[in-house]
Design a protein around this motif. Structure first.
Motif, short mmCIF file in Angstrom:
data_model
loop_
_atom_site.label_atom_id
_atom_site.label_comp_id
_atom_site.label_asym_id
_atom_site.label_seq_id
_atom_site.Cartn_x
_atom_site.Cartn_y
_atom_site.Cartn_z
N ALA A 87 32.21 -37.22 -15.47
CA ALA A 87 31.47 -36.25 -16.26
C ALA A 87 31.70 -36.14 -17.63
O ALA A 87 30.75 -36.14 -18.55
CB ALA A 87 31.36 -35.01 -15.66
N LEU A 88 32.96 -36.29 -17.76
CA LEU A 88 33.58 -36.17 -19.17
C LEU A 88 33.30 -37.38 -19.99
O LEU A 88 32.95 -37.43 -21.11
CB LEU A 88 35.08 -36.11 -19.29
CG LEU A 88 35.61 -35.97 -20.63
CD1 LEU A 88 35.36 -34.79 -21.38
CD2 LEU A 88 37.34 -36.05 -20.51
N ALA A 89 33.18 -38.39 -19.34
CA ALA A 89 32.99 -39.91 -20.10
C ALA A 89 31.49 -39.87 -20.37
O ALA A 89 31.04 -40.46 -21.41
CB ALA A 89 33.05 -40.87 -19.10
N CYS A 90 30.49 -39.26 -19.56
CA CYS A 90 29.22 -39.27 -19.80
C CYS A 90 28.68 -38.38 -20.83
O CYS A 90 28.05 -38.86 -21.65
CB CYS A 90 28.27 -39.00 -18.50
SG CYS A 90 28.53 -40.07 -17.11
N ALA A 171 23.44 -36.78 -17.21
CA ALA A 171 24.25 -37.50 -16.29
C ALA A 171 25.69 -36.57 -16.15
O ALA A 171 26.20 -36.33 -15.09
CB ALA A 171 24.60 -38.88 -16.47
N ALA A 172 25.96 -36.16 -17.36
CA ALA A 172 27.48 -35.44 -17.19
C ALA A 172 27.35 -34.20 -16.26
O ALA A 172 27.95 -33.84 -15.59
CB ALA A 172 27.87 -35.19 -18.52
N MET A 173 26.08 -33.42 -16.59
CA MET A 173 25.79 -32.31 -16.09
C MET A 173 25.73 -32.48 -14.45
O MET A 173 26.29 -31.53 -13.54
CB MET A 173 24.54 -31.54 -16.58
CG MET A 173 24.06 -30.41 -15.85
SD MET A 173 22.57 -29.90 -16.39
CE MET A 173 21.61 -31.01 -15.64
N PHE A 174 25.05 -33.44 -13.85
CA PHE A 174 24.83 -33.42 -12.49
C PHE A 174 26.26 -34.00 -11.80
O PHE A 174 26.37 -33.48 -10.84
CB PHE A 174 23.72 -34.58 -12.26
CG PHE A 174 22.26 -34.35 -12.55
CD1 PHE A 174 21.80 -33.37 -11.80
CD2 PHE A 174 21.48 -35.09 -13.56
CE1 PHE A 174 20.55 -33.07 -11.89
CE2 PHE A 174 20.29 -34.60 -13.82
CZ PHE A 174 19.63 -33.69 -13.00
N ALA A 175 27.04 -34.69 -12.39
CA ALA A 175 28.18 -34.97 -12.09
C ALA A 175 29.12 -33.92 -11.99
O ALA A 175 29.87 -33.53 -10.65
CB ALA A 175 28.84 -36.10 -12.92
#
Length: 410
Positions: A87-90, A171-175
């Motif tokens: 999530a941090l990477a996204c 994508a980060a939010m969903f992860a």
């Protein structure tokens, strides 16, 4: 099948979700933004390909040294950390403004998405299931198929209205939102049912350590064939927009093709899973090279857009069998006690192969070697791999049968 899913829904769903979210670090997803990334950072095909290859190679080296955590810590804890890092990477991808930070983002996406997320899922399923391991891996690996069939369409629609960076923020939010649910699903390990099939099992003999596997000649003979699909698929996916341009096909021609891949992969995984549970994975190791090679040949020679869908159908069939083999061959051959460490070695090789698929093709394109010529070479290489894997699988099966015959009766 329905009874199997119902009785094991918790563990199957947990591994399925981990596989689904691995899509954010897969080439098919990152390549959707390749033109935007090259434009935003002023990179050529070769430059972006080398950056992507470098990030993937570094992630493979790192993965080789961290994959063992799946053996030493609970699956729930490892999956939580991996999801948070992904999530941090996204999120960082959404705000990055420099090439070096882009490289860091790609490294983290490849390490925690393509590498660790799939690794944790496959290690968990390989340890939780025995008698129906092939079926379980076929079902849980469909998470990636769901991502391949939906994410390109969702991204295509979203980028009509918002910047490509907002897609990475989503994508980060969903992860992040998936972390509590995945933790709850995987926090209770499943006790495997012992196989009663006729297929030979490594556990009858011993559970190999990673150092013993490294000294096994059969392992190294199998590696080129096991790693080849990652190279081929990455090369095709990473350069699909370039291929559309040189063929003169309509923009977005590969969009429906990803859907075709997903559907055929699901069907081939179900079939492969049943074959693996009945006969074992080792004897089937050579099969998937044939459809992959034919797919490359069709893309190299075909001029009609119809060949996109024919080749993507064949890719789906090949990858369905290949993905089912990755998590089942090694438990059969080497046991499950050190499966996480062994799989980290295997997946590192797959990630390395994937890196070469993007980097080398980009360099060759900049050097004037057409992608159609490269695809023709990959078709020939796939045929050679099929022959080699047929021989290797025979040797592996002979060794396992010998182990079964020499094992003491209980």
């Amino acid at each position: 099948m329905l009874d199997f899913i119902r009785h094991n829904a918790r563990w199957l769903l947990g591994a399925f979700l981990l596989t689904l979210f691995s899509g954010f670090g897969q080439t098919f997803f990152i390549s959707l933004f390749s033109e935007d990334i090259r434009s935003s950072y002023d990179l050529s095909d070769g430059q972006f390909g080398l950056l992507y290859m470098g990030a993937t190679l570094c992630s493979a080296v790192m993965f080789l040294n961290v994959g063992f955590v799946a053996d030493r810590f609970p699956i729930a804890a490892v999956s939580t950390v991996v999801l948070a890092a992904l999530a941090l990477a996204c999120g960082t991808m959404a705000v990055s403004s420099s090439v070096w930070l882009l490289g860091v983002c790609l490294f983290c996406l490849r390490l925690f998405g393509q590498g660790m997320m799939l690794h944790v899922s496959q290690t968990a399923v390989g340890r939780w299931f025995d008698a129906e391991r092939g079926r379980a891996l076929s079902l849980t690996s469909m998470g990636l198929n769901l991502g391949e069939s939906t994410l390109p369409t969702l991204v295509g629609v979203a980028t009509l209205w918002v910047s490509w960076r907002y897609c990475w923020a989503a994508a980060a939010m969903f992860a992040l939102l998936s972390i509590p649910f995945c933790f709850w699903l995987t926090r209770i390990p499943r006790e495997p049912t012992v196989s009663t099939s006729k297929k030979p099992q490594a556990a009858i003999g011993k559970h190999w350590t990673r150092s013993e596997v490294i000294r096994d000649k059969l392992f190294w003979f199998a590696c080129p064939g096991m790693f080849a699909p990652a190279f081929i698929i990455t090369a095709v996916y990473f350069n699909h927009q370039h291929l559309v341009g040189i063929k003169g096909w309509p923009e977005g021609s590969f969009g429906p093709g990803f859907m075709v891949v997903s559907v055929t992969m699901v069907l081939s995984k179900l079939y492969a899973g049943s074959l693996i549970d009945r006969y074992g994975a080792i004897g089937l190791m050579w099969i998937y090279h044939l459809p992959l090679g034919l797919a490359c040949l069709l893309l190299a020679l075909g001029q009609s857009v119809v060949f996109v869908y024919l080749s993507m159908t064949l890719i789906g069939i090949g990858m369905g069998f290949a993905s089912s083999m990755t998590g089942t061959v090694w438990p059969e051959l080497y046991g499950t006690k050190h499966l996480g460490s062994i799989l980290s070695l295997v997946v590192s090789g797959i990630v390395f192969s994937s890196a070469c698929g993007s980097g080398l093709t980009g360099v060759l394109l900049d050097a004037g070697i057409g992608f159609e010529s490269q695809l023709a070479f990959l078709a020939a290489f796939s045929l050679l791999s099929a022959v080699m894997m047929f021989v290797v699988s025979g040797r592996m099966r002979q060794r396992l049968l010998s182990t079964v015959e020499n094992s003491p009766a209980e």
